[in-house]
Design a protein around this motif. Structure first.
Motif, short mmCIF file in Angstrom:
data_model
loop_
_atom_site.label_atom_id
_atom_site.label_comp_id
_atom_site.label_asym_id
_atom_site.label_seq_id
_atom_site.Cartn_x
_atom_site.Cartn_y
_atom_site.Cartn_z
N ASN A 10 0.82 -1.21 0.00
CA ASN A 10 0.00 0.00 0.00
C ASN A 10 0.86 1.27 0.00
OD1 ASN A 10 -2.39 -1.41 0.00
ND2 ASN A 10 -2.66 -1.35 2.20
N PHE A 11 1.90 1.26 0.83
CA PHE A 11 2.78 2.42 0.94
C PHE A 11 3.49 2.69 -0.39
CE2 PHE A 11 6.90 4.40 1.90
CZ PHE A 11 6.48 5.52 2.60
N LEU A 12 3.96 1.64 -1.03
CA LEU A 12 4.69 1.77 -2.29
C LEU A 12 3.77 2.26 -3.41
CD1 LEU A 12 6.91 -1.44 -2.14
CD2 LEU A 12 7.71 0.93 -2.03
N ILE A 13 2.55 1.72 -3.48
CA ILE A 13 1.62 2.12 -4.54
C ILE A 13 1.21 3.58 -4.38
CG2 ILE A 13 -0.71 1.80 -5.47
CD1 ILE A 13 -0.42 -1.17 -4.93
N ILE A 14 0.85 3.98 -3.15
CA ILE A 14 0.42 5.35 -2.91
C ILE A 14 1.56 6.33 -3.18
CG2 ILE A 14 -0.26 6.99 -1.10
CD1 ILE A 14 -2.57 5.41 -2.13
N SER A 15 2.78 5.99 -2.76
CA SER A 15 3.93 6.87 -2.99
C SER A 15 4.22 7.02 -4.48
CB SER A 15 5.17 6.31 -2.27
OG SER A 15 4.98 6.30 -0.87
N ALA A 124 -1.07 8.59 5.44
CA ALA A 124 -0.97 8.90 6.87
C ALA A 124 -1.52 7.77 7.72
CB ALA A 124 -1.70 10.20 7.19
N LYS A 125 -2.49 7.04 7.17
CA LYS A 125 -3.08 5.91 7.89
C LYS A 125 -2.24 4.65 7.78
CE LYS A 125 -6.32 3.87 10.27
NZ LYS A 125 -6.51 4.18 11.70
N VAL A 126 -1.61 4.42 6.62
CA VAL A 126 -0.85 3.18 6.44
C VAL A 126 0.54 3.26 7.05
CG1 VAL A 126 -2.11 2.61 4.33
CG2 VAL A 126 0.08 3.80 4.15
N ILE A 127 1.03 4.47 7.36
CA ILE A 127 2.33 4.60 8.03
C ILE A 127 2.14 4.31 9.51
CG2 ILE A 127 4.15 6.22 8.72
CD1 ILE A 127 3.66 7.73 6.12
N PRO A 128 2.92 3.39 10.09
CA PRO A 128 2.81 3.11 11.53
C PRO A 128 3.17 4.34 12.35
CG PRO A 128 4.11 1.42 10.38
CD PRO A 128 3.93 2.55 9.41
N ASN A 129 2.49 4.55 13.46
CA ASN A 129 2.75 5.71 14.31
C ASN A 129 4.19 5.75 14.79
OD1 ASN A 129 0.19 6.88 14.23
ND2 ASN A 129 -0.59 5.54 15.84
N GLU A 130 4.77 4.56 15.03
CA GLU A 130 6.14 4.49 15.53
C GLU A 130 7.16 4.95 14.48
OE1 GLU A 130 3.66 1.30 17.51
OE2 GLU A 130 3.97 2.10 15.49
N ARG A 131 6.75 5.00 13.22
CA ARG A 131 7.66 5.40 12.14
C ARG A 131 7.06 6.57 11.34
NH1 ARG A 131 10.10 0.01 9.36
NH2 ARG A 131 11.69 1.54 8.77
N ARG A 132 6.32 7.43 12.06
CA ARG A 132 5.61 8.53 11.42
C ARG A 132 6.55 9.47 10.67
NH1 ARG A 132 1.01 8.73 9.81
NH2 ARG A 132 0.25 7.91 11.80
N GLY A 133 7.61 9.93 11.32
CA GLY A 133 8.54 10.86 10.69
C GLY A 133 9.28 10.22 9.53
N GLU A 134 9.76 9.01 9.74
CA GLU A 134 10.50 8.31 8.70
C GLU A 134 9.61 8.03 7.49
OE1 GLU A 134 13.12 4.17 8.13
OE2 GLU A 134 11.98 4.54 9.97
N GLY A 135 8.41 7.51 7.75
CA GLY A 135 7.50 7.18 6.66
C GLY A 135 7.06 8.40 5.87
N THR A 136 6.71 9.48 6.58
CA THR A 136 6.30 10.71 5.90
C THR A 136 7.46 11.27 5.09
OG1 THR A 136 4.77 11.20 7.71
CG2 THR A 136 5.29 13.00 6.20
N GLY A 137 8.66 11.14 5.63
CA GLY A 137 9.84 11.61 4.91
C GLY A 137 10.04 10.89 3.60
N TYR A 138 9.94 9.56 3.63
CA TYR A 138 10.08 8.79 2.40
C TYR A 138 8.94 9.09 1.42
CZ TYR A 138 13.92 5.93 4.21
OH TYR A 138 15.13 5.49 4.68
N TYR A 139 7.75 9.24 1.96
CA TYR A 139 6.59 9.52 1.10
C TYR A 139 6.77 10.84 0.36
CZ TYR A 139 1.85 11.01 -0.15
OH TYR A 139 0.76 11.48 -0.83
N THR A 140 7.20 11.88 1.06
CA THR A 140 7.35 13.19 0.43
C THR A 140 8.55 13.23 -0.52
OG1 THR A 140 8.54 13.98 2.39
CG2 THR A 140 6.19 14.49 2.25
N LEU A 141 9.39 12.19 -0.50
CA LEU A 141 10.44 12.11 -1.51
C LEU A 141 9.82 12.03 -2.91
CD1 LEU A 141 13.30 9.71 -0.31
CD2 LEU A 141 13.46 12.12 -0.91
N SER A 142 8.63 11.43 -3.00
CA SER A 142 7.96 11.33 -4.30
C SER A 142 7.71 12.72 -4.86
CB SER A 142 6.64 10.56 -4.17
OG SER A 142 5.76 11.19 -3.26
N LEU A 143 7.38 13.67 -3.99
CA LEU A 143 7.16 15.05 -4.41
C LEU A 143 8.48 15.71 -4.78
CD1 LEU A 143 4.80 17.55 -2.61
CD2 LEU A 143 6.99 18.29 -3.51
#
Length: 387
Positions: A10-15, A124-143
């Motif tokens: 899910n994370f990979l497809i959305i990103s 924001a929902k599929v990223i685990p809370n424990e990895r919120r900063g890391e996951g959001t960081g990787y996601y915004t790399l797409s932008l």
């Protein structure tokens, strides 16, 4: 204790889908003015309107999509956004006058606003809370990557092929992402009766997440600094005779974002947002200061590197903070609130800052923005950091 899994399907497809959205956004943003000028002999102000009206469409759509995404359903909103965006992108091929172009640009922007609100909410929902900063960081790399590749490829295609090839490339990539999003499994979010009752009526609370507004105000000031670079860097490099080196500015920016993103995201999660935000804002202010004093290519590219470390970190961190401070059942509103404020900074930046250029020139503009971004450190402290 093992960290929950981040790199899910899910994370990979959305990103990836988000990358193609923003790739189309940035590719057309830098080339549509040329299209309007050459195809319809538009004046500079009309060509600028063709570019800027897209952002107006985004803003309006985000206000309402953030409000209704929970009622409509996250996955359904995702499909609506991508379908609408694909159709309006296809319509560029049929544009035959300036009025048609302006209407389609507005609708294309609205579709972008719906689709990007949906992708931001779902991720924001599929990223685990424990990895919120890391996951959001990787996601915004797409932008970030889209912002680097899109303009470069758009100008390359415009210079070496028919302008319509830009539209065809965007359509092909959007078809790919359109198919991909159908394989996303969106987590269900259950709402309590009182939460649903709160959504009824027409109030500010139903269009914005109040708890996300303080950090979103900070995001607006940061985005204002970003707009000063995005819009004026080309003219500035011409003025200081660094055009050839200036073409590498955003390449260096993207490289340093890519290099820094893995560990800045982990620091956000393990050491807290203050550990990341204070130095990142300072680095961004320093980048603007160096830019204001640039006389040689090395200093220009050094500013690009610090820009990547500074703005590249803050842009993802403010999004993660907005979600973090908001109730889980209002993630959609928190996401759209943060996007709206960032878009305001980028959208009104060129209009406001353009008045200062004749008065203080580009060097003075970047010095002024360096001071504003430095003051933003204190603004961040009072609005969020001290809490």
């Amino acid at each position: 204790m093992n960290n929950p899994k981040l790199w899910t399907k899910n994370f990979l497809i959305i990103s990836t889908a988000n990358f193609f959205l923003y790739f189309t956004y940035y590719l057309l943003m830098v080339t549509i003015t040329i299209f309007a000028t050459e195809k319809f002999h538009a004046s500079p102000s009309q060509a600028g309107l063709a570019s800027g009206i897209f952002v107006i469409g985004i803003l309006i759509a985000r206000i309402f999509s953030g409000r209704y995404i929970d009622q409509v359903g996250w996955k359904k909103m995702l499909y609506i956004g991508f379908t609408f965006f694909l159709i309006t992108t296809c319509l560029y091929i049929l544009v035959n006058n300036m009025y048609f172009l302006l209407i389609n640009r507005f609708l294309n922007g609205a579709a972008m606003g719906i689709a990007s609100t949906a992708t931001g909410t779902i991720v924001a929902k599929v990223i685990p809370n424990e990895r919120r900063g890391e996951g959001t960081g990787y996601y915004t790399l797409s932008l970030t990557i889209a912002a680097s590749i899109g303009p470069f490829l758009g100008m390359f295609i415009t210079g070496h092929a028919s302008f319509y090839m830009n539209f065809i490339v965007c359509i092909i990539l959007l078809v790919f992402s359109f198919i991909a999003v159908f394989f996303v499994k969106v987590p269900r979010l259950e709402f309590k009766k009182e939460q649903l009752e709160q959504r009824k009526g027409f109030s500010l609370h139903n269009f914005f997440e109040i708890k996300a507004i303080p950090i979103s105000i900070v995001a607006t000031i940061i985005a204002l600094g970003y707009s000063s670079i995005l819009i004026f860097i080309t003219s500035y490099t011409k003025e200081v005779n660094l055009v050839d080196v200036g073409s590498l500015f955003f390449v260096v920016y993207a490289i340093f974002v890519l290099v820094s993103r893995p560990f800045t995201g982990r620091w956000f999660d393990k050491k807290g947002e203050n550990f990341v935000m204070y130095p990142a804002i300072l680095l961004f202010a320093t980048a603007l200061f160096i830019l204001s004093q640039t006389h040689k290519g090395f200093s220009l590219l050094s500013a690009g590197a610090l820009f990547g470390l500074g703005y590249g970190t803050t842009s993802s961190s403010v999004q993660a903070i907005a979600v973090k401070v908001s109730p889980k059942h209002r993630i959609g509103l928190a996401t759209s609130t943060n996007f709206i404020f960032q878009d305001l900074g980028i959208g009104i930046g060129p209009f406001i800052l353009g008045y200062f250029v004749p008065l203080i020139d580009y060097r003075g503009l970047y010095m002024m923005m360096a001071v504003i971004e430095f003051i933003c450190i204190f603004l961040y402290y009072f609005l969020h950091g001290k809490k």
